[in-house]
Scaffold this motif. Structure first.
Motif, PDB file in Angstrom:
ATOM      1  N   GLY A   1       0.924  -1.253  -0.222  1.00  0.00           N
ATOM      2  CA  GLY A   1       0.181  -0.110  -0.057  1.00  0.00           C
ATOM      3  C   GLY A   1       0.741   1.147   0.052  1.00  0.00           C
ATOM      4  N   THR A   2       0.192   2.353   0.119  1.00  0.00           N
ATOM      5  CA  THR A   2       0.645   3.756   0.052  1.00  0.00           C
ATOM      6  C   THR A   2       0.348   4.488   1.124  1.00  0.00           C
ATOM      7  OG1 THR A   2       0.993   3.393  -2.378  1.00  0.00           O
ATOM      8  CG2 THR A   2       1.159   5.660  -1.602  1.00  0.00           C
ATOM      9  N   LEU A   3       1.390   5.328   1.803  1.00  0.00           N
ATOM     10  CA  LEU A   3       1.067   6.324   2.971  1.00  0.00           C
ATOM     11  C   LEU A   3       1.206   7.795   2.265  1.00  0.00           C
ATOM     12  CD1 LEU A   3       0.504   6.789   5.888  1.00  0.00           C
ATOM     13  CD2 LEU A   3       2.747   6.753   6.255  1.00  0.00           C
ATOM     14  N   LYS A   4       0.163   8.525   2.150  1.00  0.00           N
ATOM     15  CA  LYS A   4       0.323   9.837   1.672  1.00  0.00           C
ATOM     16  C   LYS A   4      -0.066  10.771   2.706  1.00  0.00           C
ATOM     17  CE  LYS A   4      -2.484   9.327  -1.822  1.00  0.00           C
ATOM     18  NZ  LYS A   4      -3.010   9.469  -3.231  1.00  0.00           N
ATOM     19  N   ALA A   5       0.617  12.236   2.584  1.00  0.00           N
ATOM     20  CA  ALA A   5       0.090  13.383   3.557  1.00  0.00           C
ATOM     21  C   ALA A   5       0.205  14.633   2.527  1.00  0.00           C
ATOM     22  CB  ALA A   5       1.086  13.336   4.611  1.00  0.00           C
ATOM     23  N   GLY A   6      -0.686  15.508   2.734  1.00  0.00           N
ATOM     24  CA  GLY A   6      -0.731  16.533   2.079  1.00  0.00           C
ATOM     25  C   GLY A   6      -2.243  17.011   1.696  1.00  0.00           C
ATOM     26  N   ASN A   7      -2.530  17.576   0.437  1.00  0.00           N
ATOM     27  CA  ASN A   7      -4.065  18.234   0.073  1.00  0.00           C
ATOM     28  C   ASN A   7      -4.490  17.312  -1.134  1.00  0.00           C
ATOM     29  OD1 ASN A   7      -5.627  20.818   0.126  1.00  0.00           O
ATOM     30  ND2 ASN A   7      -5.105  20.095  -2.137  1.00  0.00           N
ATOM     31  N   TYR A   8      -5.305  16.476  -0.902  1.00  0.00           N
ATOM     32  CA  TYR A   8      -5.900  15.668  -1.992  1.00  0.00           C
ATOM     33  C   TYR A   8      -7.170  15.236  -1.993  1.00  0.00           C
ATOM     34  CZ  TYR A   8      -3.864  11.557   0.619  1.00  0.00           C
ATOM     35  OH  TYR A   8      -3.919  10.517   1.437  1.00  0.00           O
ATOM     36  N   ASP A   9      -7.759  14.724  -3.018  1.00  0.00           N
ATOM     37  CA  ASP A   9      -9.136  14.282  -3.274  1.00  0.00           C
ATOM     38  C   ASP A   9      -9.642  13.278  -2.019  1.00  0.00           C
ATOM     39  OD1 ASP A   9      -9.622  16.026  -5.413  1.00  0.00           O
ATOM     40  OD2 ASP A   9      -9.435  14.198  -6.918  1.00  0.00           O
ATOM     41  N   SER A  10     -10.716  13.637  -1.487  1.00  0.00           N
ATOM     42  CA  SER A  10     -11.167  12.662  -0.516  1.00  0.00           C
ATOM     43  C   SER A  10     -11.322  11.382  -1.083  1.00  0.00           C
ATOM     44  CB  SER A  10     -12.477  13.077   0.192  1.00  0.00           C
ATOM     45  OG  SER A  10     -13.525  12.950  -0.587  1.00  0.00           O
ATOM     46  N   TYR A  11     -11.328  10.169  -0.469  1.00  0.00           N
ATOM     47  CA  TYR A  11     -11.651   8.849  -0.845  1.00  0.00           C
ATOM     48  C   TYR A  11     -13.294   8.740  -0.952  1.00  0.00           C
ATOM     49  CZ  TYR A  11      -6.921   7.654   0.580  1.00  0.00           C
ATOM     50  OH  TYR A  11      -5.586   7.692   0.494  1.00  0.00           O
ATOM     51  N   PHE A  12     -13.962   9.842  -0.268  1.00  0.00           N
ATOM     52  CA  PHE A  12     -15.335   9.690  -0.688  1.00  0.00           C
ATOM     53  C   PHE A  12     -15.610  10.202  -2.128  1.00  0.00           C
ATOM     54  CE2 PHE A  12     -19.397  11.444  -0.791  1.00  0.00           C
ATOM     55  CZ  PHE A  12     -20.236  10.533   0.065  1.00  0.00           C
ATOM     56  N   LYS A  13     -14.728  11.094  -2.712  1.00  0.00           N
ATOM     57  CA  LYS A  13     -15.109  11.941  -4.108  1.00  0.00           C
ATOM     58  C   LYS A  13     -14.422  10.807  -4.947  1.00  0.00           C
ATOM     59  CE  LYS A  13     -13.284  15.456  -7.033  1.00  0.00           C
ATOM     60  NZ  LYS A  13     -12.619  16.708  -6.771  1.00  0.00           N
ATOM     61  N   THR A  14     -13.264   9.884  -4.596  1.00  0.00           N
ATOM     62  CA  THR A  14     -12.653   9.171  -5.705  1.00  0.00           C
ATOM     63  C   THR A  14     -13.420   7.711  -6.020  1.00  0.00           C
ATOM     64  OG1 THR A  14     -11.205   8.326  -3.986  1.00  0.00           O
ATOM     65  CG2 THR A  14     -10.461  10.219  -5.555  1.00  0.00           C
ATOM     66  N   ALA A  15     -14.260   7.622  -4.955  1.00  0.00           N
ATOM     67  CA  ALA A  15     -15.132   6.201  -5.001  1.00  0.00           C
ATOM     68  C   ALA A  15     -16.006   6.398  -6.103  1.00  0.00           C
ATOM     69  CB  ALA A  15     -16.043   6.203  -3.751  1.00  0.00           C
ATOM     70  N   ALA A  16     -16.485   7.714  -6.568  1.00  0.00           N
ATOM     71  CA  ALA A  16     -17.367   7.808  -7.793  1.00  0.00           C
ATOM     72  C   ALA A  16     -16.633   7.536  -9.188  1.00  0.00           C
ATOM     73  CB  ALA A  16     -17.998   9.265  -7.826  1.00  0.00           C
ATOM     74  N   ALA A  17     -15.288   7.889  -9.202  1.00  0.00           N
ATOM     75  CA  ALA A  17     -14.251   7.657 -10.176  1.00  0.00           C
ATOM     76  C   ALA A  17     -15.157   8.444 -11.410  1.00  0.00           C
ATOM     77  CB  ALA A  17     -14.345   6.163 -10.681  1.00  0.00           C
ATOM     78  N   SER A  18     -14.384   8.649 -12.687  1.00  0.00           N
ATOM     79  CA  SER A  18     -14.621   9.298 -13.590  1.00  0.00           C
ATOM     80  C   SER A  18     -15.915   8.866 -14.433  1.00  0.00           C
ATOM     81  CB  SER A  18     -13.584   9.668 -14.815  1.00  0.00           C
ATOM     82  OG  SER A  18     -13.045   8.342 -15.101  1.00  0.00           O
TER      83      SER A  18
END
Length: 345
Positions: free
Chosen positions: A104-121
Motif C-alpha cells: 500500500g501507500t501512505l500519503k500526506a498533503g492536500n488531495y481528493d477525499s476517498y469519498f470523492k474518488t469512490a465515484a471515479a470518472s
C-alpha cells in the motif's frame, strides 16, 4: 583506465538521474458553451471555459526493492484567461508519501477525499464541466491537512481499503485540533475480467457543500455514505455498452445556524456506448438531489447527453447538451450546449 572509470561513473549518474526525473503531465479541456438562464438567472451567455484544465509533476524514487518515495504536485490552469483573484495557478492535489510494493501507500498533503474518488470518472460523464456532480451533490471535496493510506488492490484480489484522516488544526478553544478530526474512507473492488467495479465510501464529520440549500456556498460538517458501481456489458456480449450508477446520503453533524436537520439524498445513472470500431462514443446521464432542513425541502434534477469523437488516445472532440431543473425560485431551469476539445499529456 581513469578515463574509462570516469566515463562509467558519469554514465551511472546520468542513468540514475534519468530514472529519478519527474513526469510532467496535464489536461487541457476547453469548451465553447451557450448557457440559457445561467445560474438560474435570466442571463443567456456564450462563454469559453477551461473546465479544470491542469498541469502537474509526479514521480517515484526507489529506496529499496520494496519501498519507494513518491510525490505529486498539480495545479489548475486557466486556459481561457479568466483567472479568479488573479491566480494563474490554483492548487489541486499535492502530496508526498511512501509506497510499499504490493502492500500500500501512505500519503500526506492536500488531495481528493476517498469519498470523492469512490465515484471515479465513469460515474459522471460531465466531469470537470460546470454541470458535473459538484454542482448538485455533497462530497466532491479535496481535503487539506490529511494523512491517508491506500492498500494495493493486488494484495486482496482486487479489493482496496482506503482511509484518510484530516486534522482540523483549529487553535481556538474547543476547536478541532487532534488527529482524525474528520475521516474519509472507502472500500473498492475492480475486476477487469468481469468488467465490474464497485465502491462503498463513508465521510465522517467532513466539511462539504449542499448545493440545493439556501446556504449552498457554505460547507457543513457531515456524515455521508456513497455506493457506486460500473459494469461493462461487453463481457456478456453487448460490445461497447457500459452502465454506471451512484447513490448517496448525507446528514450535517452540526445544527449551528441555518443547517438544522440538514439532509441530502442523491443518485445518478448513466450509460456510455462506443459505436463499433468507430471513434464515436455516445453518453447519457440523469442525476437528482433532494435536500431538506427544518421547514424546507428542495429538489434539483439534471438530464444530459454527450457525444465524443476520439482523435487518438490522448485527444478528443466532444459536444454536450444538459439541463438542470429545480423546484424553487423564479427561474426553475438552466441549460447548456457546449462544444469542446480535451487533450491529455
Amino acid at each position: 583506465m581513469k578515463k574509462l572509470l570516469l566515463a562509467a561513473a558519469i554514465t551511472t549518474l546520468s542513468l540514475s538521474a534519468a530514472q529519478a526525473a519527474p513526469t510532467l503531465y496535464g489536461k487541457l479541456n476547453v469548451t465553447i458553451d451557450q448557457f440559457n438562464n445561467k445560474d438560474f438567472g435570466n442571463e443567456n451567455v456564450t462563454e469559453v471555459n477551461s473546465n479544470a484544465s491542469r498541469i502537474g509533476v509526479k514521480g517515484e524514487e526507489k529506496i529499496s526493492d520494496t519501498l519507494s518515495a513518491l510525490y505529486l504536485a498539480e495545479w489548475e490552469i486557466s486556459v481561457d484567461g479568466d483567472e479568479k483573484d488573479e491566480q494563474t495557478f490554483k492548487k489541486r492535489n499535492i502530496y508526498a508519501g511512501l509506497k510499499w510494493n504490493g502492500i500500500g501507500t501512505l500519503k500526506a498533503g492536500n488531495y481528493d477525499s476517498y469519498f470523492k474518488t469512490a465515484a471515479a470518472s465513469k460515474n459522471d460523464i460531465f466531469n470537470d464541466h460546470t454541470f458535473d456532480m459538484t454542482s448538485m451533490m455533497y462530497g466532491e471535496e479535496r481535503l487539506k491537512n490529511v494523512i491517508g493510506f491506500e492498500t494495493d488492490p493486488k494484495l486482496l484480489a482486487g479489493v482496496g481499503f482506503n482511509l484518510m484522516l484530516q486534522q482540523g488544526e483549529d487553535k481556538t478553544a474547543g476547536g478541532d485540533n487532534g488527529i482524525g478530526d474528520a475521516i474519509s474512507s472507502s472500500i473498492t473492488y475492480e475486476n477487469k475480467d468481469l468488467g465490474l467495479a464497485l465502491a462503498l465510501a463513508g465521510d465522517f464529520d467532513v466539511q462539504g457543500k449542499y448545493s440545493a440549500s439556501s446556504f449552498g456556498s457554505t460547507k457543513q460538517a457531515s456524515d455521508a455514505f456513497r455506493l457506486a458501481g460500473s459494469y461493462d456489458l461487453g463481457k456478456i456480449g453487448v460490445t461497447g455498452l457500459g452502465l454506471n450508477a451512484l447513490y448517496q446520503t448525507a446528514e450535517a453533524t452540526s445544527s449551528a445556524g441555518e443547517a438544522v436537520n440538514l439532509e441530502e439524498d442523491a443518485w445518478l445513472v448513466n450509460a456510455t456506448y462506443k459505436i463499433g470500431q468507430t471513434p464515436w462514443t455516445v453518453k447519457a446521464q440523469y442525476q437528482t438531489a433532494d435536500t431538506s432542513w427544518t421547514g424546507n425541502d428542495r429538489t434539483v434534477d439534471q438530464y444530459g447527453v454527450a457525444v465524443d469523437y476520439a482523435l487518438n488516445k490522448q485527444a478528443k472532440l466532444y459536444g454536450l447538451l444538459a439541463q438542470q431543473e429545480r423546484d424553487w425560485g423564479t427561474e426553475d431551469t438552466q441549460s447548456v450546449f457546449g462544444l469542446g476539445m480535451e487533450l491529455n499529456f
